[in-house]
Design a protein around this motif. Sequence first.
Motif, short mmCIF file in Angstrom:
data_model
loop_
_atom_site.label_atom_id
_atom_site.label_comp_id
_atom_site.label_asym_id
_atom_site.label_seq_id
_atom_site.Cartn_x
_atom_site.Cartn_y
_atom_site.Cartn_z
N GLU A 65 -55.51 6.20 -25.06
CA GLU A 65 -55.08 6.90 -23.85
C GLU A 65 -56.13 7.97 -23.53
O GLU A 65 -56.64 8.63 -24.43
CB GLU A 65 -53.72 7.51 -24.18
N GLY A 66 -56.48 8.09 -22.25
CA GLY A 66 -57.48 9.09 -21.88
C GLY A 66 -58.90 8.54 -21.82
O GLY A 66 -59.82 9.27 -21.49
N GLY A 67 -59.09 7.25 -22.19
CA GLY A 67 -60.40 6.61 -21.98
C GLY A 67 -61.32 6.57 -23.19
O GLY A 67 -62.43 6.07 -23.10
N GLY A 68 -60.89 7.07 -24.34
CA GLY A 68 -61.71 6.98 -25.54
C GLY A 68 -61.57 5.59 -26.18
O GLY A 68 -60.54 4.93 -26.01
N VAL A 69 -62.61 5.15 -26.87
CA VAL A 69 -62.55 3.87 -27.57
C VAL A 69 -63.13 4.05 -28.97
O VAL A 69 -64.25 4.56 -29.12
CB VAL A 69 -63.36 2.76 -26.85
N ALA A 70 -62.36 3.68 -29.99
CA ALA A 70 -62.90 3.69 -31.36
C ALA A 70 -63.44 2.30 -31.65
O ALA A 70 -62.76 1.30 -31.43
CB ALA A 70 -61.81 4.06 -32.35
N ILE A 71 -64.69 2.24 -32.11
CA ILE A 71 -65.32 0.97 -32.48
C ILE A 71 -65.28 0.87 -34.01
O ILE A 71 -65.74 1.79 -34.70
CB ILE A 71 -66.79 0.92 -32.01
N ILE A 72 -64.71 -0.22 -34.52
CA ILE A 72 -64.54 -0.37 -35.97
C ILE A 72 -65.13 -1.70 -36.42
O ILE A 72 -64.88 -2.74 -35.81
CB ILE A 72 -63.03 -0.34 -36.33
N HIS A 73 -65.94 -1.66 -37.48
CA HIS A 73 -66.49 -2.89 -38.06
C HIS A 73 -66.13 -2.91 -39.54
O HIS A 73 -66.20 -1.88 -40.21
CB HIS A 73 -68.00 -2.92 -37.86
N LEU A 74 -65.75 -4.07 -40.03
CA LEU A 74 -65.30 -4.16 -41.43
C LEU A 74 -66.45 -4.31 -42.42
O LEU A 74 -66.24 -4.25 -43.63
CB LEU A 74 -64.33 -5.34 -41.60
N GLY A 75 -67.67 -4.52 -41.91
CA GLY A 75 -68.81 -4.68 -42.81
C GLY A 75 -68.65 -5.89 -43.69
O GLY A 75 -68.14 -6.93 -43.27
N MET A 76 -69.04 -5.77 -44.96
CA MET A 76 -68.96 -6.89 -45.89
C MET A 76 -67.61 -6.93 -46.60
O MET A 76 -67.08 -7.99 -46.89
CB MET A 76 -70.03 -6.76 -46.98
N THR A 77 -67.09 -5.75 -46.92
CA THR A 77 -65.94 -5.70 -47.83
C THR A 77 -64.79 -4.85 -47.30
O THR A 77 -63.91 -4.47 -48.06
CB THR A 77 -66.38 -5.12 -49.20
N GLY A 78 -64.81 -4.55 -46.00
CA GLY A 78 -63.76 -3.67 -45.46
C GLY A 78 -62.44 -4.39 -45.24
O GLY A 78 -62.40 -5.54 -44.83
N HIS A 79 -61.35 -3.72 -45.58
CA HIS A 79 -59.99 -4.22 -45.30
C HIS A 79 -59.28 -3.17 -44.49
O HIS A 79 -59.49 -1.99 -44.70
CB HIS A 79 -59.11 -4.33 -46.55
#
Length: 277
Positions: A65-79
Amino acid sequence: MPELPEVETVRRGLQPALEGQIIKSVTVRCPKLRIPFPKDFAKRLAGKKVEQLSRRAKYLLMHMEGGGVAIIHLGMTGHMRVISSNAPIPGKHDHVDFCTTAGATVRFHDPRRFGLMTLTTEKNLATHKLIKNIGPDPLGNDFNDEVLSAALKGRATPIKAALLDQKTVAGLGNIYVSESLFRSGISPKRQAKTVQGGRAEKLTRAIQDVLRDAIEAGGSTLKDHVQPDGELGYFQHHFKVYGKTGAPCPTCDDSAHIIKKIVQSGRSTFYCSNCQR
Ligand SMILES: [Zn+2]
């Protein structure tokens, strides 16, 4: 390394816990993953509603809400795991918690820390450096056989390498490229530029079918993929060629033709030299 189906599985698993929910607090327990967290990462998300959780290639996008965006990448071993209530004391590799006002915790765990989290805005998303050079999503509306043929036209490189290139099509890695080429009867060694017309049509369909089947099965769990509810993915039981060196080819169906493993640009490729041309 999670590929598109694994990330899509994670997105679908997180959706009920995040979409439409308000982030009460974000706890970050390390200064950086693959890149440093933005200053005020937690502060800029806290108190905001998650409007939508989408995916661009292998990036999860949390539209706030408000126009922000979180970019998330799990990489090799992210859960990313959803804990409905009473989150246990975080372990060594539990780097981030997103807590919602509904009482859920989404916990990011990443032993190797090749994942990343950063912030942008809706306005700048398309031109963000992580996003701008990514090719079309194979399951999106802007991908079809004409788009694929155009991307392969004139390229004097093996089709395997061209498909691993994220500018050709986004989100495919070693597993799903091997499986897609097998399903379309195309040799991984074939020059990319010769995959046109009917061949491009077959390959497009194969890529989409393989990905949809894999998502249906919850992705493939080879090393680290876990769905947000803790379930493993099961598509590895449906591999036709990946990791099947020496097994009889399921298409040729005679013991004379076995799955071979070759190395192309440093990566293993699995295929049948009889029915893949
Ligand atoms: Zn075969």
